[in-house]
Design a protein around this motif. Structure first.
Motif, PDB file in Angstrom:
ATOM      1  N   ASP A 149       0.828  -1.209   0.000  1.00 23.69           N
ATOM      2  CA  ASP A 149       0.000   0.000   0.000  1.00 23.69           C
ATOM      3  C   ASP A 149       0.860   1.255   0.000  1.00 23.69           C
ATOM      4  O   ASP A 149       0.568   2.224  -0.705  1.00 23.69           O
ATOM      5  CB  ASP A 149      -0.928  -0.015   1.211  1.00 23.69           C
ATOM      6  CG  ASP A 149      -1.875   1.169   1.210  1.00 23.69           C
ATOM      7  OD1 ASP A 149      -2.638   1.329   0.231  1.00 23.69           O
ATOM      8  OD2 ASP A 149      -1.825   1.966   2.179  1.00 23.69           O
ATOM      9  N   VAL A 150       1.941   1.225   0.773  1.00 24.23           N
ATOM     10  CA  VAL A 150       2.842   2.381   0.815  1.00 24.23           C
ATOM     11  C   VAL A 150       3.483   2.612  -0.548  1.00 24.23           C
ATOM     12  O   VAL A 150       3.600   3.752  -1.008  1.00 24.23           O
ATOM     13  CB  VAL A 150       3.933   2.175   1.894  1.00 24.23           C
ATOM     14  CG1 VAL A 150       5.038   3.219   1.752  1.00 24.23           C
ATOM     15  CG2 VAL A 150       3.330   2.259   3.277  1.00 24.23           C
ATOM     16  N   ILE A 151       3.892   1.521  -1.207  1.00 21.57           N
ATOM     17  CA  ILE A 151       4.516   1.656  -2.522  1.00 21.57           C
ATOM     18  C   ILE A 151       3.543   2.279  -3.512  1.00 21.57           C
ATOM     19  O   ILE A 151       3.915   3.136  -4.337  1.00 21.57           O
ATOM     20  CB  ILE A 151       4.985   0.280  -3.042  1.00 21.57           C
ATOM     21  CG1 ILE A 151       6.101  -0.269  -2.134  1.00 21.57           C
ATOM     22  CG2 ILE A 151       5.476   0.379  -4.485  1.00 21.57           C
ATOM     23  CD1 ILE A 151       7.374   0.513  -2.182  1.00 21.57           C
ATOM     24  N   ARG A 152       2.269   1.879  -3.467  1.00 20.71           N
ATOM     25  CA  ARG A 152       1.261   2.458  -4.372  1.00 20.71           C
ATOM     26  C   ARG A 152       1.128   3.962  -4.136  1.00 20.71           C
ATOM     27  O   ARG A 152       1.087   4.752  -5.082  1.00 20.71           O
ATOM     28  CB  ARG A 152      -0.090   1.766  -4.174  1.00 20.71           C
ATOM     29  CG  ARG A 152      -0.139   0.327  -4.678  1.00 20.71           C
ATOM     30  CD  ARG A 152      -1.569  -0.224  -4.644  1.00 20.71           C
ATOM     31  NE  ARG A 152      -1.599  -1.626  -5.078  1.00 20.71           N
ATOM     32  CZ  ARG A 152      -1.557  -2.654  -4.249  1.00 20.71           C
ATOM     33  NH1 ARG A 152      -1.530  -2.452  -2.942  1.00 20.71           N
ATOM     34  NH2 ARG A 152      -1.571  -3.885  -4.720  1.00 20.71           N
ATOM     35  N   GLN A 153       1.054   4.370  -2.870  1.00 20.48           N
ATOM     36  CA  GLN A 153       0.946   5.808  -2.554  1.00 20.48           C
ATOM     37  C   GLN A 153       2.203   6.553  -2.995  1.00 20.48           C
ATOM     38  O   GLN A 153       2.132   7.671  -3.514  1.00 20.48           O
ATOM     39  CB  GLN A 153       0.726   5.989  -1.061  1.00 20.48           C
ATOM     40  CG  GLN A 153      -0.608   5.489  -0.543  1.00 20.48           C
ATOM     41  CD  GLN A 153      -0.778   5.804   0.930  1.00 20.48           C
ATOM     42  OE1 GLN A 153      -0.796   6.976   1.320  1.00 20.48           O
ATOM     43  NE2 GLN A 153      -0.890   4.766   1.753  1.00 20.48           N
ATOM     44  N   PHE A 154       3.323   5.922  -2.781  1.00 22.75           N
ATOM     45  CA  PHE A 154       4.597   6.535  -3.165  1.00 22.75           C
ATOM     46  C   PHE A 154       4.637   6.790  -4.665  1.00 22.75           C
ATOM     47  O   PHE A 154       5.008   7.879  -5.125  1.00 22.75           O
ATOM     48  CB  PHE A 154       5.736   5.602  -2.730  1.00 22.75           C
ATOM     49  CG  PHE A 154       7.032   5.816  -3.456  1.00 22.75           C
ATOM     50  CD1 PHE A 154       7.818   6.931  -3.212  1.00 22.75           C
ATOM     51  CD2 PHE A 154       7.480   4.877  -4.395  1.00 22.75           C
ATOM     52  CE1 PHE A 154       9.016   7.115  -3.894  1.00 22.75           C
ATOM     53  CE2 PHE A 154       8.663   5.051  -5.068  1.00 22.75           C
ATOM     54  CZ  PHE A 154       9.441   6.183  -4.816  1.00 22.75           C
ATOM     55  N   ARG A 155       4.243   5.803  -5.434  1.00 24.16           N
ATOM     56  CA  ARG A 155       4.298   5.962  -6.897  1.00 24.16           C
ATOM     57  C   ARG A 155       3.250   6.949  -7.413  1.00 24.16           C
ATOM     58  O   ARG A 155       3.438   7.575  -8.453  1.00 24.16           O
ATOM     59  CB  ARG A 155       4.124   4.607  -7.577  1.00 24.16           C
ATOM     60  CG  ARG A 155       5.318   3.677  -7.357  1.00 24.16           C
ATOM     61  CD  ARG A 155       5.285   2.507  -8.333  1.00 24.16           C
ATOM     62  NE  ARG A 155       6.463   1.664  -8.189  1.00 24.16           N
ATOM     63  CZ  ARG A 155       7.651   1.924  -8.718  1.00 24.16           C
ATOM     64  NH1 ARG A 155       7.800   3.036  -9.422  1.00 24.16           N
ATOM     65  NH2 ARG A 155       8.672   1.103  -8.551  1.00 24.16           N
ATOM     66  N   SER A 156       2.188   7.136  -6.662  1.00 26.84           N
ATOM     67  CA  SER A 156       1.142   8.069  -7.103  1.00 26.84           C
ATOM     68  C   SER A 156       1.512   9.522  -6.838  1.00 26.84           C
ATOM     69  O   SER A 156       0.882  10.426  -7.361  1.00 26.84           O
ATOM     70  CB  SER A 156      -0.169   7.750  -6.387  1.00 26.84           C
ATOM     71  OG  SER A 156      -0.105   8.155  -5.023  1.00 26.84           O
ATOM     72  N   GLY A 157       2.519   9.739  -6.024  1.00 28.43           N
ATOM     73  CA  GLY A 157       2.911  11.112  -5.678  1.00 28.43           C
ATOM     74  C   GLY A 157       2.300  11.617  -4.395  1.00 28.43           C
ATOM     75  O   GLY A 157       2.555  12.749  -3.981  1.00 28.43           O
ATOM     76  N   ALA A 158       1.485  10.792  -3.753  1.00 26.82           N
ATOM     77  CA  ALA A 158       0.804  11.227  -2.534  1.00 26.82           C
ATOM     78  C   ALA A 158       1.767  11.427  -1.368  1.00 26.82           C
ATOM     79  O   ALA A 158       1.436  12.106  -0.392  1.00 26.82           O
ATOM     80  CB  ALA A 158      -0.277  10.216  -2.146  1.00 26.82           C
ATOM     81  N   LEU A 159       2.959  10.849  -1.451  1.00 28.04           N
ATOM     82  CA  LEU A 159       3.920  10.926  -0.339  1.00 28.04           C
ATOM     83  C   LEU A 159       5.144  11.770  -0.690  1.00 28.04           C
ATOM     84  O   LEU A 159       6.174  11.684  -0.015  1.00 28.04           O
ATOM     85  CB  LEU A 159       4.357   9.510   0.058  1.00 28.04           C
ATOM     86  CG  LEU A 159       3.241   8.530   0.408  1.00 28.04           C
ATOM     87  CD1 LEU A 159       3.822   7.158   0.753  1.00 28.04           C
ATOM     88  CD2 LEU A 159       2.418   9.065   1.565  1.00 28.04           C
TER      89      LEU A 159
END
Length: 823
Positions: free
Chosen positions: A717-727
């Protein structure tokens, strides 16, 4: 002459002063006016108690006068002027002819070897260094020829902050009371200093002063919260802002506020190297006599020594304490020491202007401040006042000024020099030596580097997750070793003439006669225990800092008592004791998992945490009894060492070296018994040079590991957020500059590369990101973030140890990049 009878009714006033007054007057009327004036200004001789803020001297008519500024317990300020101290140092008797007319006496002081020394007087303090250097060049030994004149005055009297003054008090000009040549004695005194924080604002080139903001409370609780604004356009001023037409007018009003407020402590953020330095430049430019002290005298600013050094400011009668320096010297660690970052962490609020304006036209903060000054005075004055307020409230919240005064009362150093550990040691040690009529050698100025010194012992960790692990810790190990083995410069010198001595593991010998340093610690240990029992964290921390500095001082080449053999005797005994501790626990059937300097980690072998905790509490009693017997038999000493049961980790993770198979030293994570808190040591989560994203991931992964929760889905889940730019806001690096940017040539690290691309002045701590175009400053980044870099260099390293402990692989968990990418 009847007016002489009137003057005679004043108790013990200075006859010389009276004669000078009379001779300066024409006729009876002048003499009578002088007499009444003196009668009104002189108070009967009595005792006063106060705290010394500043110790300095003046040379007047070719003679030095000691000046001591301070505040009494009743709140009044004072100045002590003592004309009787003569600058002096000591030499061997062999230097008699070389010294000549400067000899005062013999037999007053002795060397460590018991040889009588000659006391050498000079006219003024500045005469001592050239005479000392000439004598040393001729091969003669000098003693205490480098001790500062005003500090020697206090050392000779063992006055450490608190002072009892017996003498006449006269009304002062700048201070409430003035004492000429009183009798001074050591005393206990705690005052509440009056503190003013201030902050200046300038244009981007720092060649134009825009504002001076001040913040502080008077003794009766009245608040000073105002700002002086330099404005030639007659604009309407916001509340609490005062308009002046010129920089000169601003300086004049600021000096008036300083006199009226009468601060003991001047503070701010980077207040010496920026605010006061810039004010001095403005004063020079507009030809203004900048008087900020309690008596007339030019402010002196010593520039920083080295790239990371801080300046030192001397303002007559007041002390200047910089907020950043107070944090660092009190060992308060911050990722970022900027005012905004520290205020956010300590107070939960920051500056009122961000690093970028709303319209994004001013990426440079100073340019934004200038724009706000030009177009939005209410916001500008609020910003300036907030900076001054935040600086003081941070220090008050952390009680750092209280700590500086507590350290001053312990060491004798003025509050603005308590971080000078060598000078603090000097004050205490020389005071004790003088009671024994001994003098110490002068500092060897040609000594440039330390000799070989050994560190503490470290056992290789047993990698993996371990349940119910005891952590035992030696209480104040190095100070306790000093006390137990009488490790001391004087005791070491005395051992050369004695047979029955204490020999440490490195072969260093110490007399069995009570040493000076152990006696100092014997006084400090109960002080700390009493402070802890009373809940006085400030006093306890002050003693702890002082005691822990003693080992480092003995290993510093700039210390007069520098001796690598003595420093190594301390660490050598520490290594020996840690090894003995490991053997003891193993003899009791326990497995030692790790050890580091003063701590030993032991597997309890108990499945029940409560039982393990109870046994850990009782085990130290047997250990300490056996240790006492061992030290008595092997060295013939009484043990001052005490092992404590520090804590129980219900689960302890000992990491391996990254990319290797052996255990990593000083790198572990553990869950503490009776708490859900996880303690990290040496891990990325506690290091400033890792991104916030890496820290969050590591913390959450270990929480799941210790609680037996699933980690794969969280990481995915963290990787998905990371790749989306949310983090993206968590991908900022913070790295301090270790030297000037121009000094980085052959090897230029990323944060320096980012600074070199910028036109802005380099900050001490660089905030940057890694982009597809390389490292760029956060506020000036133009290229997209390099996500592969962050995945490989930030997420992978913190996730791998936890995944390996569960038998998982990083690539396995996150899957193919193309399968989880959202775009």
């Amino acid at each position: 002459m009847w007016w002489w009878w009137l003057l005679g009714r004043v108790s013990h006033f200075n006859v010389t002063t009276l004669q000078g007054i009379v001779e300066s007057r024409d006729g009876v009327v002048g003499e009578l006016q002088a007499a009444f004036k003196l009668c009104n200004s002189v108070v009967d001789k009595e005792n006063y108690t106060g705290f010394i803020l500043q110790a300095t001297y003046r040379v007047q008519q070719g003679k030095p006068t000691v000046y001591l500024f301070g505040r009494l317990l009743d709140g009044r300020t004072f100045l002590v002027r003592d004309h009787h101290q003569t600058p002096h140092f000591y030499v061997d008797a062999a230097a008699r002819e070389a010294v000549g007319d400067h000899i005062r006496s013999t037999g007053d002081k002795f060397s460590f070897a018991g040889e009588p020394l000659l006391c050498v007087d000079v006219a003024i303090p500045a005469d001592a260094p050239p005479l000392r250097d000439r004598l040393q060049a001729q091969g003669f030994k000098t003693y205490e020829a480098d001790v500062r004149f005003a500090m020697r005055y206090l050392i000779d009297r063992n006055i450490k902050g608190g002072v009892e003054i017996e003498g006449h008090a006269m009304a002062g000009d700048g201070t409430d009371l003035v004492f000429d040549d009183p009798t001074l004695k050591p005393a206990q005194a705690v005052i509440s200093p009056r503190i003013m924080a201030f902050d200046i604002e300038t244009n981007p080139n720092t060649d134009s002063l825009l504002a001076i903001a001040c913040y502080g409370y008077t003794d009766d609780g009245a608040l000073l919260d105002r700002v002086i604004v330099v404005d030639k356009r007659d604009r309407k001023m916001p509340p609490q802002a005062i308009r002046v037409r010129s920089e000169r007018d601003a300086l004049e009003l600021f000096c008036r506020w300083m006199r009226d407020f009468d601060a003991d402590v001047i503070t701010g953020w980077n207040v010496i190297d920026f605010d006061l330095t810039q004010l001095a430049k403005v004063a020079q430019r507009v030809r203004f006599d900048l008087q900020l002290g309690r008596e007339r005298g030019r402010m002196q600013i010593r520039p920083p020594q080295g790239y990371f050094g801080s300046g030192h400011a001397v303002v007559p009668g007041r002390i200047v304490l910089d907020g950043i320096d107070l944090l660092r010297s009190s060992f308060v660690k911050m990722d970022d020491y900027s005012l905004d970052a520290v205020a956010q962490q300590v107070l939960g609020e920051g500056k009122t202007l961000g690093t970028k304006s709303a319209d994004n036209q001013h990426p440079d903060k100073v340019a934004q401040i200038l724009s706000t000054y030009e177009t939005d005075l209410p916001s500008f004055t609020r910003y300036a006042r907030t900076d001054a307020r935040l600086a003081l409230q941070i220090l008050e919240s952390l009680k750092l000024i209280d700590l500086a005064f507590a350290r001053s009362a312990l060491t004798g150093m003025p509050p603005d020099r308590v971080a000078a550990s060598i000078a603090s040691f000097d004050f205490l040690y020389l005071s004790a030596l003088h009671k024994k009529r001994l003098a110490a050698p002068s500092v060897v100025s040609t000594r440039t580097s330390a000799g070989p010194q050994s560190g503490g012992a470290v056992f290789e960790p047993r990698v993996g997750i371990h349940p119910n692990v005891w952590v035992f810790d030696f209480k104040s190990l190095y100070p306790s070793i000093i006390r137990t083995f009488n490790i001391d410069p004087l005791a070491h010198a005395q051992s050369e003439q004695q047979e029955d001595c204490i020999a440490t593991e490195n072969g260093c010998r110490f007399s069995r006669e009570p040493g000076v340093l152990p006696a100092m610690l014997d006084d400090l240990f109960p002080q700390r225990s009493q402070a802890k029992a009373a809940g006085d964290e400030i006093a306890s921390q002050a003693v702890k800092i002082l005691m822990n500095s003693f080992y480092g001082v003995l290993g510093a080449p700039s210390c007069r008592f520098y001796n690598p053999a003595i420093a190594n005797a301390i660490t050598g005994q520490g290594r020996h004791l840690l090894g003995w501790s490991k053997a003891w626990f193993e003899s009791q059937g326990f497995q030692v998992l790790y050890g580091d300097t003063d701590s030993v980690f032991v597997a309890s072998g108990y499945a029940d945490a409560q039982q393990a905790n109870e046994l850990g509490q009782s085990l130290v009693t047997r250990f300490n009894a056996d240790l006492t017997d061992y030290l008595s038999e092997r060295y013939g000493v009484d043990s001052r060492l005490e092992l404590e049961f520090e804590k129980l980790y219900t689960q302890l993770f000992l990491a391996r070296v990254r990319g290797g198979s052996q255990g990593a030293r000083k790198r572990y994570a553990g869950k503490i018994f009776g708490s859900n808190r996880i303690e990290f040591v040496g891990m990325e989560v506690v290091r400033r040079d890792w991104t916030e994203l890496a820290k969050i991931i590591q913390r959450n992964l270990f929480e799941r590991l210790f609680q037996g929760e699933e980690v794969a889905s969280y990481l995915q889940d963290v990787i998905r957020q990371f790749r989306s730019g949310a983090l993206d806001h968590l991908l900022i690096y913070h790295k301090g500059l270790r030297k000037p940017v121009s000094a980085y040539t052959s090897n230029v690290p990323p944060h320096v590369q980012a600074v070199k691309q910028s036109l802005s002045p380099p900050p001490r701590v660089v905030a940057y990101v890694i982009t597809t175009a390389g490292p760029q400053l956060v506020d000036e980044a133009t290229a997209p973030l390099d996500r592969d870099h962050y995945l490989q260099k930030q997420i992978l390293p913190v996730a791998t140890p936890v995944l390996e402990a569960l038998g998982l692989a990083f690539n396995q968990v996150i899957g193919d990049d193309r399968q989880i990418a959202l775009f």
